[in-house]
Design an enzyme around this catalytic site. Structure first.
Site, PDB file in Angstrom:
ATOM      1  N   LEU A 218      41.416  31.862  46.807  1.00 20.22           N
ATOM      2  CA  LEU A 218      41.666  33.214  46.324  1.00 20.22           C
ATOM      3  C   LEU A 218      43.138  33.418  45.912  1.00 20.22           C
ATOM      4  CD1 LEU A 218      40.462  36.049  45.904  1.00 20.22           C
ATOM      5  CD2 LEU A 218      41.224  36.605  48.217  1.00 20.22           C
ATOM      6  N   ASP A 219      43.362  33.837  44.674  1.00 20.52           N
ATOM      7  CA  ASP A 219      44.695  34.186  44.160  1.00 20.52           C
ATOM      8  C   ASP A 219      45.689  33.038  44.258  1.00 20.52           C
ATOM      9  OD1 ASP A 219      43.701  36.717  43.651  1.00 20.52           O
ATOM     10  OD2 ASP A 219      44.307  37.487  45.591  1.00 20.52           O
TER      11      ASP A 219
END
Lengths: 299, 299, 299, 299
Positions: A242-243
């Site tokens: 994530l990210d």
């Protein structure tokens, strides 16, 4: 597409660095009469890798894109087994699919840029998990598909199944167009790992913080709590982490003690719009070469 | 000079644009085994001119700077009669002379950068039209020369003669060092045309406005009167046309209605320092190629 | 100190927010004939707290700083038991002690600013853990003290003892001057908790990243590894939590794939200098009010 | 309009500076129980003028906007005959009319911002001198009027008459709505003096340069010719002097030698959009006070 724009071929290449690469490529192009109008080179001492992007006037070559690809394959083969390369034709517009949710500022911005002829792109369709945005999208002559996602709460298993079902629909709608870019324009849903994998290097997200600060949910509220003096946005390729994917572009804007978290949400939109638009343009113009978890961007 | 920095040769070249220039240069370097670590190219459609800057690892070549110059001259000759080029050796530090007056912030900044090992330069001397700054300059191990200039007012002819006399002294002190750069670090005296001509491409000025706005005297006061929301600074080569020479670098800083003209003077210094330091570094690293009244800067 | 600057009193106040605070303060000043030349107010909805900074022309009041303090204490007392406030006199220059190590660019920058009359400050002394910088500091008319710190490695207990001893010396040298600011100008030593506590609100650090990204050691190398497109610096008050104190100021500068970690170190210095200089100026001009772990900055 | 936004009154006032103004206003508000949530003050030493903007929670006052206006008139009257002031109610949305031509990026941006709920505004209508944009505007639920303007060339007198006729229609369509702002979103027609006069303080233009550089036509081409390293945009009130009205906001973006004039046109749009959106928001939120040819902006 700007119809007055010159017809060009864009070549990108990454390979292990060594002496003579530029000479090999430039020699090939010169022998064919190729007129180079843009050229970017990068030699990375940390990884020992070489990157280039070259733009050639189409009419300077005695052959077309297909034959350029065939001939260039021979050049690339000389440069080692790990070499990756692309040749694209600026007359073939890139296809883009956009995924949106309720926060529609990035979508409005991209629709406006396409309407103003600013982005070299054909918007294949917009997919939204709410149907409110359909009329505006369609007024721009772009198909809009509504794929509902389950709201938070409720039975976790039923919710997971509904979500998987929804992502199945999204996958189907997206892949029909074989797009060059899948833009998560504040989509607010985390892509499942199989989509991250299948769309690797094409799925582009805009995260509303200056990564790696404030990963995950409600980054402006995190920024407010920490008392930072600048807020930012990050455009990156989506990966299963994530990210944490390769960063294409980032920018920041100044805030002060008078800005509440809600003010930051509002003011941050200006940076999200700009950073996503820049990142998307660079991606579509083959300016972004990914290596490991980093990008080389020839602006 | 950073003694740990790698030994390199820097090649710059400008010539009329045509097919095959990159191949010619890259082929020459590849044949000699040259390892290119930085390469910038620019093809200017408006003027039909081509510019490049290449950085090569010295130890990758079987010969030294002198022989590289001799051999490269042959390559350059092939590219047309108007071709200009340079080959420099990063082991030969560039010499800089600085001219200052009373506003010493740019001088302090450059002295600090040299002391911190940030600028690839040998400060040959500082020449000031006041003697107040001598002790600090000398504490940095740099010779300081005081050349008084006539104050405003008085008999115009006598003043002109005194000024010409002072500039004669400045010329003598400067030319003794045959410097790569003559930095007007807020010198506040307009160079006479003969010095502009003789130091063309080497005399670098910092003007305290975002040119072409606010040419001439008291630019911050002009900016205050107009009510602009940003103030700036411009680093440019000196030409006989006041503040109209080729621009190397510019930047701005935000101001608001609460800033008086005096506040702008103070706040603008931060931008003057930064812009001059960047412009000077690029000049000394052979990153700036002048063509007509414009510059190509390979950053 | 600028001797031509106007004589002023600066009032700051923080208290629980309620109706009538501005009226109370403004009424007090108006009754005394006080001419307000700058006024900043902030009402924080999240904490229910009120902050103000007011600047009054000294000659507009019929009494001096001491009596202003006595009279203002009555006003502040009316605003609740948690109220904190200060009244300072711009004719009383602030004392600053600077701690430095080998990376001296921030120190050179501050020395230059003081020499150029830009910072409203009396530099009481500079303390360095190497003696190389002594001559330049002393050429600026500022005392320099060398306090050696133990090098990395060796017996941990002996090292801890030597470090405690060194910090004892630093404490002694600093506290002798009762400074308004203790500036860690890239001091590279972590202050022990007792000094953090005793110098709370006065010890100012410059961290070479855009916090909260890249806390701790070698932030530019962390930034390089993550592939960020901007690097930054953060000026903050020192607290026992490493790099987690209230942020005064931050800024960033653009980098790209061509910048190595070493390039980032060099380029980041421009931002460190600027951010520290701004943060320090604001602190010394009583523009920074701390509340919890955040700051209100009246620029 | 954000329906969740708090109900507030916004007071602005300009008057000759003297002691006690803040006390007078704050005393009035405190006596009525007014809770101030934002307050900006500016005292201008050059003109001897005082400016303030105050935001009060509506529910903290025992009366409504009308009575606040009546009562505040008494306060203002005490502050001198030249005092100007306004009291607005955030529940009364501001009306905006937009004038556009073919370059529609600013219009698209504002439509998108209104659709996303970002701008506190009711778009009364869009007037275009081409009809191409009608469908998109109407899809946003905003009326679109096509008012053709004479093309360049032809008989000058006939053209002047046709233009006057067209401007007559524009005036009629605009004044029907008595708008708070008339936005020239790259309208590309110079307003006649009578409209400049009648819409003074309400007609807002975006000029595509960093004024005062590059007044008039084709500013990006002027910028390209001069070789500047930053291009900008300026949002200003329209006055009969072309591009010389009070500046509300400006910003810049970096360009380099690789940017052609056409690239500057494209890249400059990002700054035009942003600067116009900021300037318009500030105008509509009563943050901009005009004095002479300058503005005070309380951000």
């Amino acid at each position: 597409m700007d119809p007055t724009a010159e017809h060009r071929y864009v070549i990108t290449l990454s390979c292990p660095d060594t002496t003579g690469i530029v000479a090999r490529i430039a020699g090939f192009l010169a022998d064919a009469g190729g007129w180079i109008v843009e050229a970017g080179y990068h030699s990375d001492p940390a990884t020992g890798w070489f990157f280039t992007r070259q733009v050639v006037r189409a009419e300077s070559l005695p052959f077309g894109a297909e034959e350029l690809r065939e001939r260039f394959a021979t050049v690339a083969a000389d440069l080692g087994g790990d070499t990756t390369w692309t040749v694209t034709d600026t007359r073939e517009p890139k296809r883009v699919v956009m995924l949106v949710s309720e926060e529609a500022h990035c979508m409005h911005d991209i629709l406006g840029r396409v309407a103003a002829g600013e982005l070299p792109v054909r918007l294949a369709c917009v997919i939204g998990n709410h149907d409110r945005l359909g009329p505006i999208v369609r007024a721009h002559g772009v198909p809009f598909h509504h794929v509902p996602f389950p709201p938070p709460g409720g039975d976790p298993d039923a919710r997971a199944a509904a979500k998987a079902e929804a992502f199945g629909q999204v996958r189907h709608l997206v892949e029909e167009h074989d797009p060059h870019a899948v833009v998560l324009a504040r989509f607010m849903q985390i892509l499942p790992p199989d989509l991250c994998r299948d769309w690797a290097g094409r799925a582009i997200n805009i995260h509303h913080s200056f990564l790696p600060s404030f990963v995950g949910a409600r980054p402006y509220h995190q920024a407010y709590a920490r008392g930072v003096k600048l807020i930012g946005a990050t455009c990156h390729y989506v990966t299963p982490d994530l990210d944490a994917g390769p960063i294409i572009e980032q920018d920041v804007i100044r805030v002060d003690h008078g800005d509440t978290a809600a003010d930051m949400v509002r003011r941050g939109r200006d940076i999200e719009r700009l950073v996503l638009a820049r990142g998307l343009r660079w991606h579509l113009e083959d300016r972004v070469l990914v290596h490991g978890n980093k990008t080389v961007v020839f602006p």
